[in-house]
Enzyme design. Structure first.
Site, short mmCIF file in Angstrom:
data_model
loop_
_atom_site.label_atom_id
_atom_site.label_comp_id
_atom_site.label_asym_id
_atom_site.label_seq_id
_atom_site.Cartn_x
_atom_site.Cartn_y
_atom_site.Cartn_z
N SER A 147 0.88 -1.17 0.00
CA SER A 147 0.00 0.00 0.00
C SER A 147 0.92 1.22 0.00
O SER A 147 2.11 1.11 0.31
CB SER A 147 -0.84 -0.01 1.28
OG SER A 147 -1.40 1.25 1.55
N TYR A 160 -2.00 -1.71 10.37
CA TYR A 160 -1.95 -1.79 8.89
C TYR A 160 -0.63 -1.23 8.37
O TYR A 160 0.04 -1.85 7.54
CB TYR A 160 -3.14 -0.98 8.34
CG TYR A 160 -3.37 -1.12 6.85
CD1 TYR A 160 -4.05 -2.23 6.34
CD2 TYR A 160 -2.96 -0.14 5.96
CE1 TYR A 160 -4.29 -2.36 4.98
CE2 TYR A 160 -3.18 -0.25 4.61
CZ TYR A 160 -3.87 -1.36 4.11
OH TYR A 160 -4.10 -1.48 2.76
P1 NAD Z 1 -11.55 -6.54 -0.15
O1 NAD Z 1 -12.15 -6.47 1.21
O2 NAD Z 1 -12.38 -6.16 -1.33
O3 NAD Z 1 -10.96 -8.00 -0.42
C1 NAD Z 1 -10.16 -8.66 0.53
C2 NAD Z 1 -10.36 -10.16 0.37
O4 NAD Z 1 -9.47 -10.81 1.29
C3 NAD Z 1 -11.79 -10.62 0.69
O5 NAD Z 1 -12.28 -11.45 -0.34
C4 NAD Z 1 -11.63 -11.40 2.00
O6 NAD Z 1 -12.53 -12.49 2.14
C5 NAD Z 1 -10.18 -11.90 1.85
N1 NAD Z 1 -9.60 -12.28 3.16
C6 NAD Z 1 -9.65 -11.58 4.33
N2 NAD Z 1 -9.05 -12.28 5.30
C7 NAD Z 1 -8.61 -13.44 4.73
C8 NAD Z 1 -7.90 -14.57 5.21
N3 NAD Z 1 -7.54 -14.66 6.51
N4 NAD Z 1 -7.61 -15.58 4.37
C9 NAD Z 1 -7.99 -15.51 3.06
N5 NAD Z 1 -8.67 -14.47 2.54
C10 NAD Z 1 -8.97 -13.45 3.37
O7 NAD Z 1 -10.22 -5.64 -0.05
P2 NAD Z 1 -9.28 -4.98 -1.17
O8 NAD Z 1 -9.45 -3.52 -1.06
O9 NAD Z 1 -9.45 -5.65 -2.47
O10 NAD Z 1 -7.88 -5.32 -0.53
C11 NAD Z 1 -6.99 -6.30 -1.07
C12 NAD Z 1 -5.58 -5.97 -0.64
O11 NAD Z 1 -5.21 -4.70 -1.16
C13 NAD Z 1 -5.37 -5.90 0.88
O12 NAD Z 1 -4.12 -6.47 1.22
C14 NAD Z 1 -5.35 -4.40 1.13
O13 NAD Z 1 -4.62 -4.06 2.29
C15 NAD Z 1 -4.67 -3.90 -0.12
N6 NAD Z 1 -4.89 -2.50 -0.43
C16 NAD Z 1 -6.14 -2.02 -0.63
C17 NAD Z 1 -6.29 -0.67 -0.93
C18 NAD Z 1 -7.65 -0.08 -1.17
O14 NAD Z 1 -7.72 1.16 -1.21
N7 NAD Z 1 -8.69 -0.85 -1.36
C19 NAD Z 1 -5.17 0.17 -1.02
C20 NAD Z 1 -3.92 -0.36 -0.80
C21 NAD Z 1 -3.78 -1.70 -0.52
#
Ligand code: NAD
Length: 265
Positions: A147, A160
């Site tokens: 991130s 985080y």
């Molecule tokens: P999201 O909530 O849409 O998807 C996350 C997925 O991870 C879900 O399907 C959930 O079921 C799964 N998950 C959670 N815990 C789990 C576990 N213990 N085992 C297996 N699966 C698990 O979130 P997103 O926004 O798509 O985030 C995905 C990644 O991107 C994360 O690592 C997040 O930190 C990172 N990220 C997101 C953003 C943002 O703005 N959305 C920005 C930077 C980084």
């Protein structure tokens, strides 16, 4: 670029958001993709959509913090697809709270999902990537979902920010250990992307910071971008594909920020 047609990929957290789009992007590039997620029904739905579009996909019910579940899932994908070439360690959650109110259980859960999950999935795929094939290692690419918070901090996000910084260390160590065996690693670092993870934070941050939801979006989430625009799941997925298709180890151990200019390195 080197085609990933016929390669085998595992994407964690691929039932939703960024991981889901990465799974689609890798499948469009011709890779067979294992959709690993805690949400088994969601993983099944994504795998079904990829298969319906003519791609090759497998749903894996997997909690990335559970060593046995990770090992079983990786072995299943390797058996089904004949190996593992790409790991995208993407599963993640968000919990916001000031440090003095941050429950220790929440801290441990955050670090377990982001860091233990990255470690366990990496450990499980490496024997497949290091496998000897005709006198040399098969090789592979490991991408960690970092991130902008891998590089800077925001209030309320102690666990985080700590976890996302930690992924840089793991990626750099793997780049060094895996270099001579054809394994590369990177951390992809998105700015804010509108996914369920972010939508949940908007009212929470508004409450904690005492500002409106509109201000959370315009000031907290997009205030440091060059154009006030959200990064998209497609932006992140294309970056992951680029790193998987890059033809040499000139690019390894890097962190790639995809954020409309929020944090330039
Ligand atoms: P999201 O909530 O849409 O998807 C996350 C997925 O991870 C879900 O399907 C959930 O079921 C799964 N998950 C959670 N815990 C789990 C576990 N213990 N085992 C297996 N699966 C698990 O979130 P997103 O926004 O798509 O985030 C995905 C990644 O991107 C994360 O690592 C997040 O930190 C990172 N990220 C997101 C953003 C943002 O703005 N959305 C920005 C930077 C980084």
């Amino acid at each position: 670029m080197t085609s990933i047609q016929g390669k085998s990929a595992i994407v964690t957290g691929a039932a939703s958001g960024i991981g889901r789009e990465i799974a689609f992007e890798l499948a469009r590039a011709g890779a067979a993709v294992a959709i690993a997620d805690l949400d088994a029904a969601g993983a099944q739905a994504v795998a079904g959509e990829i298969a319906a579009g003519g791609g090759r996909a497998l749903a894996l019910a997997m909690d990335v913090t559970d060593e046995a579940a990770v090992e079983a899932g990786v072995e299943r994908a390797a058996a089904e697809f004949g190996g593992v070439d790409i790991l995208v360690s993407n599963a993640g959650i968000q919990i916001v709270n000031p440090i003095e109110q941050f429950a220790f259980a929440d801290w441990k859960r955050m670090l377990a999902i982001h860091l233990d999950g990255a470690f366990l999935t990496t450990k499980a795929v490496l024997p497949h990537m290091y496998r000897d094939e005709g006198g040399r290692s098969r090789g592979g690419t490991v991408i960690y979902m970092g991130s902008v918070h891998s590089h800077l901090a925001s209030p309320l996000k102690s666990a985080y920010v700590t976890a996302k910084h930690g992924l840089l260390g793991l990626a750099r160590t793997l780049a060094k250990e895996g270099g001579r065996r054809g394994v590369r690693s990177h951390v992809v670092c998105p700015g804010f992307v509108r996914t369920p993870l972010v939508d949940k934070q908007i009212p929470e941050q508004a409450r904690e910071l005492g500002i409106s939801e509109e201000e959370v979006v315009s000031r907290v989430m997009l205030g440091h971008t060059v154009d006030g625009v959200f990064t998209t799941v497609e932006d992140v997925a294309r970056t992951v594909r680029f790193l998987c298709e890059f033809p040499s180890a000139a690019l390894t151990g890097q962190s790639i920020v995809v954020s409309h200019g929020w944090h330039m390195q």
